[in-house]
Design a protein around this motif. Structure first.
Motif, mmCIF file in Angstrom:
data_model
loop_
_atom_site.group_PDB
_atom_site.id
_atom_site.type_symbol
_atom_site.label_atom_id
_atom_site.label_comp_id
_atom_site.label_asym_id
_atom_site.label_seq_id
_atom_site.Cartn_x
_atom_site.Cartn_y
_atom_site.Cartn_z
ATOM 1 N N TYR A 1 0.857 -1.180 0.000
ATOM 2 C CA TYR A 1 0.000 0.000 0.000
ATOM 3 C C TYR A 1 0.898 1.236 0.000
ATOM 4 C CZ TYR A 1 -3.954 -2.997 1.232
ATOM 5 O OH TYR A 1 -4.917 -3.969 1.228
ATOM 6 N N ARG A 2 0.444 2.242 -0.725
ATOM 7 C CA ARG A 2 1.238 3.476 -0.787
ATOM 8 C C ARG A 2 0.405 4.647 -0.272
ATOM 9 N NH1 ARG A 2 2.107 1.035 -5.758
ATOM 10 N NH2 ARG A 2 4.245 0.360 -6.199
ATOM 11 N N LEU A 3 1.047 5.473 0.534
ATOM 12 C CA LEU A 3 0.434 6.727 0.981
ATOM 13 C C LEU A 3 1.475 7.833 0.890
ATOM 14 C CD1 LEU A 3 -1.524 5.734 4.248
ATOM 15 C CD2 LEU A 3 -2.495 6.213 1.988
ATOM 16 N N ASP B 1 -6.606 7.019 6.751
ATOM 17 C CA ASP B 1 -6.118 6.207 5.630
ATOM 18 C C ASP B 1 -5.316 5.013 6.147
ATOM 19 O OD1 ASP B 1 -7.135 7.871 3.531
ATOM 20 O OD2 ASP B 1 -5.557 9.307 4.021
ATOM 21 N N VAL B 2 -4.527 5.233 7.187
ATOM 22 C CA VAL B 2 -3.741 4.142 7.780
ATOM 23 C C VAL B 2 -4.681 3.090 8.377
ATOM 24 C CG1 VAL B 2 -2.039 3.535 9.533
ATOM 25 C CG2 VAL B 2 -1.792 5.683 8.262
ATOM 26 N N ILE C 1 -6.231 0.892 5.767
ATOM 27 C CA ILE C 1 -5.312 -0.134 5.275
ATOM 28 C C ILE C 1 -5.254 -1.301 6.251
ATOM 29 C CG2 ILE C 1 -2.865 -0.626 4.855
ATOM 30 C CD1 ILE C 1 -2.664 2.203 3.674
ATOM 31 N N GLU D 1 -8.311 -3.397 5.824
ATOM 32 C CA GLU D 1 -8.230 -4.223 4.617
ATOM 33 C C GLU D 1 -7.299 -5.411 4.820
ATOM 34 O OE1 GLU D 1 -7.561 -2.473 0.786
ATOM 35 O OE2 GLU D 1 -8.573 -0.617 1.355
ATOM 36 N N SER D 2 -6.270 -5.214 5.657
ATOM 37 C CA SER D 2 -5.296 -6.284 5.880
ATOM 38 C C SER D 2 -5.904 -7.488 6.586
ATOM 39 C CB SER D 2 -4.111 -5.754 6.697
ATOM 40 O OG SER D 2 -4.493 -5.505 8.045
ATOM 41 N N GLY E 1 -4.332 -9.359 2.968
ATOM 42 C CA GLY E 1 -3.316 -9.153 3.987
ATOM 43 C C GLY E 1 -2.878 -10.415 4.702
ATOM 44 N N VAL F 1 1.137 -6.829 5.519
ATOM 45 C CA VAL F 1 1.002 -5.610 4.722
ATOM 46 C C VAL F 1 2.278 -4.781 4.825
ATOM 47 C CG1 VAL F 1 -0.158 -3.374 4.638
ATOM 48 C CG2 VAL F 1 -1.500 -5.442 4.855
ATOM 49 N N LEU G 1 3.461 -1.034 4.129
ATOM 50 C CA LEU G 1 3.013 0.331 3.833
ATOM 51 C C LEU G 1 4.204 1.188 3.460
ATOM 52 C CD1 LEU G 1 1.041 2.728 3.802
ATOM 53 C CD2 LEU G 1 1.417 2.954 6.278
ATOM 54 N N ILE H 1 1.500 -4.045 10.287
ATOM 55 C CA ILE H 1 2.063 -3.285 9.173
ATOM 56 C C ILE H 1 3.590 -3.307 9.254
ATOM 57 C CG2 ILE H 1 2.438 -0.926 8.322
ATOM 58 C CD1 ILE H 1 -0.435 -0.327 8.736
#
Length: 424
Positions: free
Chosen positions: A68-70, A79-80, A83, A86-87, A92, A96, A98, A123
């Motif tokens: 994942y990219r932020l 947003d974190v 993610i 979703e993991s 995931g 994951v 990041l 993460i």
């Protein structure tokens, strides 16, 4: 819509990454980490266009983790958390990774929010920053991460990448044309990029896309075209970042080291960055810190040059600034006053220096309870040579020496004079 050339040429293996051999060469630690597939939390620190994102992508691929990219410029804690949520699904199951770009744009609270997820393994964090992470990244994240510095690419590294990019352009963008490149064009683009591969690739893409084919259907990239596409050489300079302080440091050290050529070079870099305030401030400091009492008039002359520069503005300001720089670089040097005040301040902070001697205090009368009557101050102007032996330092440091004359004509002459007067 076609992807930018910089994305199309992005390497997928470590061997294709240009530069960064100090961390990616055979047997180097970052290469070993990536090849192992066991990716820890890491922080990539360095200038733009040096391969941080590319290496993060390769690391994610070898780890088999969902990537994942932020970008911290426009991302948030929400947003974190999204993610992390979703993991919990199939994506995931292997973990994951990041990639958080420009982490310096996350404030302390936002950075703290990452700790919970990195500590429990939800993460794996690879963060990148163009600023010194030891100044802009929260300590708790630093202590849980390994920091790798990405250095500016050398022109030969960038030229090598440009040749690969040229092949891609020929095959994908101009299959019906022939791209012809004059000797020196790619080298020129590489040297003008300031160590930023992305800048060089953008220049090449611009030149290829907007050069009109000739009657033979050939696209000729000439040196003139290259110069138009690069315009001014890129300087890696951020007034709040490392490059700013690196140049100022090199500037002062070159003057301190009495190297006028290097000093003028770093002055030129600062002028190219249009940073007149930093130049003027640093020159005033150098006049006192590094030249000091060896040439006391230096500060007066430098102040006049600085005032002139500020009044003139660029481009004319470069002339009085160069005069001040060369004057300071070629002047005799003494840091005696600088060392003296530092030593005195250190004592104030670390030891009990005692009270001011009675004869120096502002005593105009003695109270009834005072055993010692009279101030007993000796007025030096009443004595030969305007000097009379008298204790000035407090009793507890009465023999302390803060000022040691420098080994230069000016200070040695003053020392000789006072040694004679004081009959030492």
């Amino acid at each position: 819509m076609n992807k930018p050339l910089a994305d199309r040429i992005r390497p997928t293996t470590i061997d294709d990454v240009v530069g960064q051999q100090h961390i990616l060469g055979k047997g180097k630690i970052l290469r070993n980490i990536i090849e192992s597939g066991k990716i820890p939390n890491m922080i990539f620190y360095g200038l733009s266009g040096t391969g941080k994102t590319t290496v993060a992508n390769i690391a994610a691929n070898t780890s088999h983790k969902a990537l994942y990219r932020l970008n911290a410029t426009n991302a948030s804690v929400a947003d974190v958390k999204a993610i992390v949520k979703e993991s919990e699904g199939l994506l995931g199951q292997d973990g994951v990774l990041l990639y958080l770009d420009e982490i310096q744009n996350f404030n302390k609270k936002q950075q703290q929010s990452l700790l919970e997820y990195t500590e429990n393994g939800r993460i794996t964090l690879i963060a990148s920053t163009t600023e010194n992470p030891y100044f802009c990244v929260y300590n708790a994240i630093l202590s849980r991460s390994t920091v790798f510095e990405f250095k500016a690419l050398l022109p030969e590294d960038i030229e090598h990448a440009l040749k690969r990019a040229l092949d891609i352009l020929q095959k994908e963008d101009f299959p019906k044309n022939k791209l012809i490149v004059e000797d020196g064009v790619l080298r020129h683009m590489a040297e003008k990029s300031g160590g930023d591969l992305r800048k060089a690739l953008n220049a090449l893409e611009l030149a290829a896309n907007y050069t009109i084919p000739d009657e033979k259907n050939q696209i000729c990239l000439t040196m003139e075209t290259a110069q138009q596409c690069t315009q001014k050489k890129v300087f890696q300079y951020d007034k709040d970042g490392d490059s700013h302080y690196d140049i100022l440091s090199a500037f002062q050290k070159s003057i301190r080291g009495s190297d006028p050529d290097a000093a003028v070079h770093y002055l030129a870099r600062l002028i190219a960055a249009d940073d007149i305030q930093s130049i003027c401030r640093r020159l005033m400091v150098i006049a006192c810190e590094d030249v000091g009492l060896a040439y006391p008039s230096a500060i007066t002359i430098v102040k006049a040059c600085v005032d002139s520069a500020l009044m003139l503005g660029f481009p004319e300001a470069r002339i009085p600034l160069a005069q001040a720089v060369i004057l300071l670089a070629t002047a005799p040097k003494s840091n005696a006053s600088y060392m003296a005040i530092n030593s005195a301040l250190y004592d104030l902070e670390h030891i009990d220096t005692g009270t001011i001697p009675r004869q120096l205090q502002n005593k105009h009368y003695d109270g009834e309870g005072n055993v010692e009557k009279g101030q007993n101050y000796l007025y030096p102007h009443d004595y030969p040579n305007h000097y009379v032996p008298q204790q000035y330092l407090p009793d507890k440091i009465r023999d302390k020496i803060y000022y040691v004359p420098g080994n230069n004509k000016q200070e040695q002459a003053a020392k000789e004079y006072w040694d004679k007067i004081k009959k030492k």
